[in-house]
Every structure is written in structure tokens, then in C-alpha cells.
Scaffold this active site. Structure first.
Site, PDB file in Angstrom:
ATOM      1  N   THR A   7      -9.665  -8.103   1.669  1.00 19.62           N
ATOM      2  CA  THR A   7      -9.064  -7.114   0.785  1.00 19.62           C
ATOM      3  C   THR A   7      -7.555  -7.240   0.821  1.00 19.62           C
ATOM      4  OG1 THR A   7      -9.252  -4.828   0.051  1.00 19.62           O
ATOM      5  CG2 THR A   7      -8.701  -5.161   2.359  1.00 19.62           C
ATOM      6  N   LYS A  40     -10.686   1.305  -2.627  1.00 26.08           N
ATOM      7  CA  LYS A  40     -10.168   1.274  -1.264  1.00 26.08           C
ATOM      8  C   LYS A  40      -8.886   2.073  -1.099  1.00 26.08           C
ATOM      9  CE  LYS A  40     -11.993  -3.345  -1.125  1.00 26.08           C
ATOM     10  NZ  LYS A  40     -11.594  -4.733  -1.138  1.00 26.08           N
ATOM     11  N   GLY A  52      -5.161   3.910   2.096  1.00 28.09           N
ATOM     12  CA  GLY A  52      -5.873   2.704   1.718  1.00 28.09           C
ATOM     13  C   GLY A  52      -6.334   1.983   2.959  1.00 28.09           C
ATOM     14  N   SER A 131      -6.320  -9.526   3.911  1.00 31.62           N
ATOM     15  CA  SER A 131      -6.184 -10.980   3.844  1.00 31.62           C
ATOM     16  C   SER A 131      -5.117 -11.422   2.852  1.00 31.62           C
ATOM     17  CB  SER A 131      -7.522 -11.629   3.520  1.00 31.62           C
ATOM     18  OG  SER A 131      -8.037 -11.104   2.325  1.00 31.62           O
ATOM     19  N   ALA A 165      -3.739 -11.368  -5.757  1.00 31.70           N
ATOM     20  CA  ALA A 165      -5.039 -11.723  -6.340  1.00 31.70           C
ATOM     21  C   ALA A 165      -5.015 -13.119  -6.951  1.00 31.70           C
ATOM     22  CB  ALA A 165      -5.449 -10.692  -7.385  1.00 31.70           C
ATOM     23  N   CYS A 168      -5.031 -15.233  -3.207  1.00 31.46           N
ATOM     24  CA  CYS A 168      -5.997 -14.970  -2.133  1.00 31.46           C
ATOM     25  C   CYS A 168      -7.427 -14.901  -2.685  1.00 31.46           C
ATOM     26  CB  CYS A 168      -5.644 -13.661  -1.418  1.00 31.46           C
ATOM     27  SG  CYS A 168      -6.797 -13.211  -0.120  1.00 31.46           S
ATOM     28  N   THR A 171      -9.202 -11.413  -2.652  1.00 32.13           N
ATOM     29  CA  THR A 171      -8.554 -10.337  -3.409  1.00 32.13           C
ATOM     30  C   THR A 171      -8.823 -10.565  -4.886  1.00 32.13           C
ATOM     31  OG1 THR A 171      -6.786 -10.284  -1.750  1.00 32.13           O
ATOM     32  CG2 THR A 171      -6.334  -9.188  -3.849  1.00 32.13           C
TER      33      THR A 171
END
Length: 180
Positions: A7, A40, A52, A131, A165, A168, A171
Site C-alpha cells: 500500500t 485505507k 491511514g 511499499s 502508483a 510501485c 500501489t
């Protein structure tokens, strides 16, 4: 505590505003995406606090409940609630097994809370976990430094998460964004 995977959560204070963003991906192990739209990032304490998590979902729900109970017990005092959760988390044999981290913020304070007892307030008003946290943190710092009056806290948070995003694999682009 090792790095929490799967995440990205990013939070920023900027020009009197604050925002927190998180992606929606839930990954089983390192190979399977189980869900794309997890939430989250949440509002707590009558919408005055954002929280979060990165890590195990069940563990994070336990931490959300603990943190919200401490917020209520200490009448919304974010720092006191965070310290008490960290103490309880670190001091309890069962809770120490929880694999998650929290970012919590209100209008004036931003904190990282971990099970090893850390309660960290950043120098620059920016934190990221998960991550993709380092990617989001780098993007967010650059954006905040060069934003001037052109970007809001929400815009910085969204752009930082989008950057993470893009890089990763844990993500995704289903971004939940909350602001105070």
C-alpha cells in the site's frame, strides 16, 4: 519492524491545509491483487482527524479502534492519543504482533505511529508509509517545495500518490483523498 508492503499512504500539511491520500490495492502475498478499492484513509473523531494505515487490514482495524478510543478518552488530543496507542501497542505481547503502521493528522499535527513505540512528527509536514511510501514522499517533498501558492495540500497529496502508483507495483490509482 520491517517495511510494510502492499500500500501507500501519504499525508501533508501545506499552507494551513492538510490532506491524506491512500491507494486502494489489497495484495495477497507478492503475486495476487485481491481488491482494488479498499479504503485505507478514514476520518475519525467527528471528522476532525484523518488516519491511514499500511499493513495487514485486520491489524489496521484493530489499531483504528484503539486509536479512536484513545482520541475519545483524551478529548481529541492527537499527540496524547498517539503516544498512548504506541505505549499500549509496544507493551502488550499480543498487540506487538500487529503488522501495520498508522499516519494520523489533524489541522495542526501530523504523526507516524508504529508498534515499536515510535511516534514521529516530521520536520517538513510530510509523511508517507507503505511499499510506495518513499516514492510518494519524494514526489510530495518536491511538489511542496516548488508549489508556492499554486498547489493545495489536496493536489500535492493526489499527485504524490499518483507518482507512487506509476512506479510501485503494490500501489494502484484508486486514490482515496481526505482533507481537513
Amino acid at each position: 519492524m520491517g517495511q510494510i508492503h502492499a500500500t501507500t499512504i501519504f499525508a501533508v500539511h501545506h499552507k494551513g491545509e492538510c490532506a491524506m491520500a491512500g491507494d486502494g490495492q489489497v495484495t495477497l502475498g507478492n503475486a495476487v491483487v485481491m481488491k482494488h478499492t479498499a479504503k485505507k484513509v478514514r476520518r475519525l473523531f467527528n471528522g476532525k482527524v484523518l488516519a491511514g494505515f499500511a499493513g495487514s487490514v485486520a491489524d489496521a482495524f484493530t489499531l483504528f479502534e484503539m486509536f479512536e478510543a484513545k482520541l475519545n478518552e483524551y478529548n481529541g488530543n492527537l499527540q496524547r492519543a498517539a503516544v498512548e496507542v504506541a505505549k499500549q501497542w509496544r507493551g502488550d505481547k499480543m498487540l506487538r504482533q500487529l503488522e501495520a503502521m498508522l499516519l494520523v493528522m489533524d489541522q495542526s499535527t501530523l504523526l507516524l505511529v508504529s508498534g515499536t513505540g515510535e511516534v514521529i512528527e516530521p520536520d517538513d509536514g510530510i509523511l508517507a508509509i507503505g511499499s510506495g511510501g518513499n516514492y510518494a514522499l519524494s514526489a510530495g517533498r518536491a511538489l511542496k517545495k516548488h508549489a508556492g501558492d499554486h498547489l493545495s495540500a489536496k493536489e500535492i497529496a493526489e499527485a504524490a500518490l499518483t507518482t507512487a502508483a506509476d512506479i510501485c507495483v503494490f500501489t494502484n490509482h484508486n486514490i482515496i483523498l481526505e482533507a481537513l
